[in-house]
Scaffold this motif. Structure first.
Motif, PDB file in Angstrom:
ATOM      1  N   ASN A 255       3.976  11.084  -4.837  1.00  0.00           N
ATOM      2  CA  ASN A 255       3.892   9.727  -5.412  1.00  0.00           C
ATOM      3  C   ASN A 255       5.270   9.170  -5.766  1.00  0.00           C
ATOM      4  O   ASN A 255       5.467   8.539  -6.818  1.00  0.00           O
ATOM      5  CB  ASN A 255       2.989   9.722  -6.658  1.00  0.00           C
ATOM      6  CG  ASN A 255       1.558  10.058  -6.326  1.00  0.00           C
ATOM      7  OD1 ASN A 255       0.998   9.565  -5.352  1.00  0.00           O
ATOM      8  ND2 ASN A 255       0.951  10.922  -7.137  1.00  0.00           N
TER       9      ASN A 255
ATOM     10  N   ASN B 104       5.195  10.860  -0.172  1.00  0.00           N
ATOM     11  CA  ASN B 104       3.855  10.358  -0.489  1.00  0.00           C
ATOM     12  C   ASN B 104       3.054  11.364  -1.310  1.00  0.00           C
ATOM     13  O   ASN B 104       2.320  10.991  -2.234  1.00  0.00           O
ATOM     14  CB  ASN B 104       3.105  10.013   0.802  1.00  0.00           C
ATOM     15  CG  ASN B 104       3.648   8.769   1.469  1.00  0.00           C
ATOM     16  OD1 ASN B 104       4.131   7.871   0.802  1.00  0.00           O
ATOM     17  ND2 ASN B 104       3.571   8.710   2.785  1.00  0.00           N
ATOM     18  N   LYS B 105       3.182  12.636  -0.952  1.00  0.00           N
ATOM     19  CA  LYS B 105       2.457  13.674  -1.685  1.00  0.00           C
ATOM     20  C   LYS B 105       2.836  13.682  -3.167  1.00  0.00           C
ATOM     21  O   LYS B 105       2.022  13.957  -4.044  1.00  0.00           O
ATOM     22  CB  LYS B 105       2.758  15.056  -1.085  1.00  0.00           C
ATOM     23  CG  LYS B 105       2.100  15.326   0.257  1.00  0.00           C
ATOM     24  CD  LYS B 105       2.500  16.717   0.748  1.00  0.00           C
ATOM     25  CE  LYS B 105       1.911  17.018   2.122  1.00  0.00           C
ATOM     26  NZ  LYS B 105       2.362  18.351   2.627  1.00  0.00           N
TER      27      LYS B 105
ATOM     28  N   GLN C  33       0.820  -1.211   0.000  1.00  0.00           N
ATOM     29  CA  GLN C  33       0.000   0.000   0.000  1.00  0.00           C
ATOM     30  C   GLN C  33       0.859   1.268   0.000  1.00  0.00           C
ATOM     31  O   GLN C  33       0.335   2.381   0.028  1.00  0.00           O
ATOM     32  CB  GLN C  33      -0.903   0.003   1.237  1.00  0.00           C
ATOM     33  CG  GLN C  33      -1.862  -1.174   1.310  1.00  0.00           C
ATOM     34  CD  GLN C  33      -2.528  -1.309   2.660  1.00  0.00           C
ATOM     35  OE1 GLN C  33      -2.572  -0.356   3.446  1.00  0.00           O
ATOM     36  NE2 GLN C  33      -3.059  -2.480   2.952  1.00  0.00           N
ATOM     37  N   GLY C  34       2.176   1.103   0.003  1.00  0.00           N
ATOM     38  CA  GLY C  34       3.077   2.252  -0.008  1.00  0.00           C
ATOM     39  C   GLY C  34       3.252   2.916   1.342  1.00  0.00           C
ATOM     40  O   GLY C  34       3.734   4.045   1.424  1.00  0.00           O
ATOM     41  N   GLU C  35       2.880   2.228   2.422  1.00  0.00           N
ATOM     42  CA  GLU C  35       2.975   2.797   3.763  1.00  0.00           C
ATOM     43  C   GLU C  35       4.367   2.528   4.349  1.00  0.00           C
ATOM     44  O   GLU C  35       4.593   1.559   5.078  1.00  0.00           O
ATOM     45  CB  GLU C  35       1.895   2.202   4.671  1.00  0.00           C
ATOM     46  CG  GLU C  35       0.476   2.536   4.252  1.00  0.00           C
ATOM     47  CD  GLU C  35       0.140   4.005   4.490  1.00  0.00           C
ATOM     48  OE1 GLU C  35       0.892   4.688   5.221  1.00  0.00           O
ATOM     49  OE2 GLU C  35      -0.877   4.465   3.951  1.00  0.00           O
TER      50      GLU C  35
ATOM     51  N   GLU D 181       6.996   7.059  -3.700  1.00  0.00           N
ATOM     52  CA  GLU D 181       7.309   5.938  -2.813  1.00  0.00           C
ATOM     53  C   GLU D 181       8.239   4.922  -3.479  1.00  0.00           C
ATOM     54  O   GLU D 181       9.040   4.269  -2.810  1.00  0.00           O
ATOM     55  CB  GLU D 181       6.034   5.210  -2.374  1.00  0.00           C
ATOM     56  CG  GLU D 181       5.086   6.044  -1.542  1.00  0.00           C
ATOM     57  CD  GLU D 181       4.039   6.741  -2.389  1.00  0.00           C
ATOM     58  OE1 GLU D 181       2.941   6.996  -1.878  1.00  0.00           O
ATOM     59  OE2 GLU D 181       4.318   7.010  -3.585  1.00  0.00           O
TER      60      GLU D 181
ATOM     61  N   MET E  95       8.982  11.739   4.552  1.00  0.00           N
ATOM     62  CA  MET E  95       8.221  10.705   3.862  1.00  0.00           C
ATOM     63  C   MET E  95       6.802  11.166   3.532  1.00  0.00           C
ATOM     64  O   MET E  95       6.192  10.674   2.576  1.00  0.00           O
ATOM     65  CB  MET E  95       8.182   9.424   4.700  1.00  0.00           C
ATOM     66  CG  MET E  95       9.523   8.721   4.818  1.00  0.00           C
ATOM     67  SD  MET E  95      10.423   8.540   3.249  1.00  0.00           S
ATOM     68  CE  MET E  95       9.244   7.620   2.270  1.00  0.00           C
ATOM     69  N   ILE E  96       6.280  12.115   4.290  1.00  0.00           N
ATOM     70  CA  ILE E  96       4.972  12.694   3.953  1.00  0.00           C
ATOM     71  C   ILE E  96       5.062  13.402   2.609  1.00  0.00           C
ATOM     72  O   ILE E  96       4.168  13.292   1.759  1.00  0.00           O
ATOM     73  CB  ILE E  96       4.504  13.670   5.050  1.00  0.00           C
ATOM     74  CG1 ILE E  96       4.407  12.960   6.407  1.00  0.00           C
ATOM     75  CG2 ILE E  96       3.169  14.302   4.669  1.00  0.00           C
ATOM     76  CD1 ILE E  96       3.455  11.785   6.429  1.00  0.00           C
TER      77      ILE E  96
END
Length: 285
Positions: free
Chosen positions: A169, A166-167, A63-65, A171, A162-163
């Motif tokens: 894309n 994610n913003k 899930q890319g977490e 990852e 890392m936020i």
């Protein structure tokens, strides 16, 4: 067989390395629970939970977490190391572990101390996998892995960065390394369980396992592999005051390029042998 067909290579890895490894871990845990031995129940339970945690990490990575997966990986690594030190050091580590007031606070159960003691036992746990490493190399590998996981677990600027990843894309630029770490943890768990069960047989194809570690880098968007693109993340790491980290951890872009280049070279230099080897695996299926 077309060695450029990543889907086929990934399926070969799953069938000959990933699934056999997980089946073996499940079998070992069942065996340890069924038969009386010199293995403490706490060791068995910690390894059981470490296995569950590793499976959850893989779901999070899908899930890319990244941050949550790193937190769980650190937890799993600590459980594996503590479990084995309870086994190896019954007089000190195990006794302190039993005492809730002492566990994690005293000399033998602090995570860093458990890590130091575990390093001394890793070659005994599995000489086949680890004997080719120099002691210093193994020590550095475990130290750096644990330190990286701690950075993502604590409230650090790495988490904040890392936020932003994610913003954007992005990852895929980082997640390959996390897949490599969880793969290593799963192999480490396998080695520990195999040792405790006194099993001398091999159940996984190490060639496929190593191939799988390299394949994680294949699906990275190659258009992102340029200095201008990756350098923007240094801003979030406050590189002016944290540039010393580059001495210990190579630049992410360079590491990706090296991993990808080495994988491609290995496949190119040994194309006929690799083709024959994997074709035979497919025929056997």
């Amino acid at each position: 067989m077309d060695l450029n067909n990543i889907d086929i290579l990934e399926q070969i890895v799953i069938e000959n390395a990933t699934r056999p490894l997980r089946r073996a871990n499940k079998k070992y845990l069942k065996k340890l629970n069924q038969y009386k031995s010199d293995v403490a129940i706490e060791t068995i339970n910690l390894l059981h939970q470490a296995n569950n945690t590793i499976l959850n990490v893989n779901k999070l990575l899908e899930q890319g977490e990244i941050v949550d997966s790193a937190t769980l990986m650190r937890s799993s690594m600590e459980k594996i190391m503590m479990a084995m030190m309870i086994y190896f050091d019954k007089n000190n580590t195990y006794e302190e572990f039993k005492n809730l007031k002492l566990c994690g606070r005293t000399d033998n159960t602090r995570p860093t101390k458990v890590l130091e003691n575990f390093k001394l036992k890793i070659k005994e746990i599995n000489p086949f996998v680890f004997n080719d490493f120099e002691d210093e190399e193994l020590s550095t590998l475990l130290d750096e892995m644990y330190e990286k996981l701690c950075l993502y677990t604590h409230s650090s600027i790495v988490v904040s960065m890392m936020i932003e990843v994610n913003k954007n894309n992005d990852e895929d630029l980082f997640i390959a390394f996390f897949y490599q770490m969880v793969d290593f943890l799963e192999l480490l768990l396998y080695c520990c369980l195999k040792y405790l069960c006194k099993d001398k047989k091999d159940h996984i194809d190490m060639i496929c396992l190593v191939l799988g570690w390299g394949l994680h880098f294949v699906r990275i968007d190659k258009e992102k592999l340029n200095p201008d693109y990756i350098n923007k993340y240094k801003e979030y790491l406050y590189w002016d005051i944290n540039s010393h980290f580059n001495d210990k951890y190579n630049d992410i872009l360079e590491k990706i390029k090296i991993e990808s280049k080495e994988l491609n070279k290995d496949i190119s230099d040994n194309k006929e042998k690799i083709n024959e080897y994997f074709t035979n695996l497919l025929i056997k299926k």
